[in-house]
Design a protein around this motif. Structure first.
Motif, short mmCIF file in Angstrom:
data_model
loop_
_atom_site.label_atom_id
_atom_site.label_comp_id
_atom_site.label_asym_id
_atom_site.label_seq_id
_atom_site.Cartn_x
_atom_site.Cartn_y
_atom_site.Cartn_z
N PHE A 150 -2.22 -2.11 1.60
CA PHE A 150 -3.27 -2.89 2.26
C PHE A 150 -4.51 -2.03 2.45
CE2 PHE A 150 0.59 -4.92 3.75
CZ PHE A 150 0.27 -6.26 3.74
N PHE A 151 -5.66 -2.68 2.47
CA PHE A 151 -6.88 -2.06 2.95
C PHE A 151 -7.18 -2.67 4.30
CE2 PHE A 151 -7.56 -1.37 -1.59
CZ PHE A 151 -7.94 -0.05 -1.58
N ILE A 152 -7.46 -1.84 5.26
CA ILE A 152 -7.81 -2.31 6.60
C ILE A 152 -9.24 -1.88 6.86
CG2 ILE A 152 -7.30 -2.14 9.07
CD1 ILE A 152 -4.42 -1.39 8.27
N ARG A 153 -10.04 -2.80 7.37
CA ARG A 153 -11.41 -2.43 7.72
C ARG A 153 -11.73 -2.87 9.14
NH1 ARG A 153 -15.24 -6.35 7.92
NH2 ARG A 153 -14.82 -8.29 6.85
N GLU A 154 -12.68 -2.21 9.70
CA GLU A 154 -13.12 -2.51 11.06
C GLU A 154 -13.74 -3.90 11.09
OE1 GLU A 154 -16.15 -0.49 14.32
OE2 GLU A 154 -16.22 0.14 12.25
N LEU A 155 -13.42 -4.65 12.15
CA LEU A 155 -14.05 -5.96 12.32
C LEU A 155 -15.50 -5.76 12.74
CD1 LEU A 155 -11.37 -8.07 14.19
CD2 LEU A 155 -12.09 -8.29 11.83
N LEU A 190 -22.16 0.60 2.97
CA LEU A 190 -22.32 -0.51 3.90
C LEU A 190 -22.02 -0.11 5.34
CD1 LEU A 190 -20.59 -3.38 1.92
CD2 LEU A 190 -23.03 -2.98 2.16
N GLY A 191 -21.55 1.07 5.54
CA GLY A 191 -21.26 1.51 6.90
C GLY A 191 -19.91 1.04 7.42
N GLU A 192 -19.14 0.32 6.61
CA GLU A 192 -17.83 -0.15 7.04
C GLU A 192 -16.81 0.97 6.88
OE1 GLU A 192 -16.59 -3.66 5.01
OE2 GLU A 192 -18.48 -4.67 5.36
N ARG A 193 -15.93 1.08 7.85
CA ARG A 193 -14.84 2.04 7.74
C ARG A 193 -13.63 1.30 7.20
NH1 ARG A 193 -14.31 4.86 13.35
NH2 ARG A 193 -14.57 2.73 14.03
N MET A 194 -13.05 1.85 6.14
CA MET A 194 -11.86 1.24 5.54
C MET A 194 -10.77 2.30 5.44
SD MET A 194 -13.40 -1.21 2.57
CE MET A 194 -11.88 -2.09 2.35
N VAL A 195 -9.54 1.83 5.58
CA VAL A 195 -8.39 2.72 5.50
C VAL A 195 -7.36 2.06 4.58
CG1 VAL A 195 -6.50 3.76 6.80
CG2 VAL A 195 -8.76 3.56 7.84
N ALA A 196 -6.80 2.83 3.68
CA ALA A 196 -5.71 2.34 2.84
C ALA A 196 -4.40 2.69 3.54
CB ALA A 196 -5.76 2.99 1.46
N THR A 197 -3.47 1.75 3.56
CA THR A 197 -2.18 1.98 4.21
C THR A 197 -1.09 1.19 3.51
OG1 THR A 197 -1.06 2.03 6.35
CG2 THR A 197 -2.47 0.13 5.91
N ARG A 198 0.14 1.47 3.86
CA ARG A 198 1.28 0.72 3.35
C ARG A 198 2.00 0.10 4.54
NH1 ARG A 198 1.98 0.79 -1.72
NH2 ARG A 198 4.12 0.04 -1.71
#
Length: 108
Positions: free
Chosen positions: A15-20, A1-9
């Motif tokens: 949490f998963f953080i993705r670009e708006l 989908l072209g979304e950038r996601m990052v897993a973090t604590r």
């Protein structure tokens, strides 16, 4: 989908953080219920009212409140200039909120 996601604590939680994306930041005013629209309108009216009131002395504020109460309408049919102003205010408010979140994230 072209979304950038990052897993973090954070605070011992994962949490998963993705670009708006642009569609994430779009306000869906037409999807608000009547109750939610009234709450949003009340909140934004308070934001504007407080900003205006800060610029007035006590007597001017009292006179202004009297005029507002005299001209209070129970109809939802707003003039086009008022609707445009509300849409602009909602956009400005969301932009300010997102800017605040960005600054907060960069500081912490």
């Amino acid at each position: 989908l072209g979304e950038r996601m990052v897993a973090t604590r954070f605070l011992d939680h994962g949490f998963f953080i993705r670009e708006l994306l642009p569609q994430d930041m779009k306000l869906e005013l037409d999807e608000l219920s009547e109750i939610d629209a009234m709450h949003a309108a009340g909140y934004l009216a308070r934001v504007v009212g407080v900003a205006h009131a800060r610029q007035m002395d006590r007597d001017t504020r009292k006179d202004w409140m009297a005029v507002l109460q005299e001209n209070r309408s129970r109809q939802l049919d707003a003039p086009s200039w008022l609707w445009s102003s509300v849409v602009q205010l909602v956009g400005s408010h969301e932009q300010g909120y997102l800017d605040h979140c960005r600054r907060y994230a960069l500081e912490h």
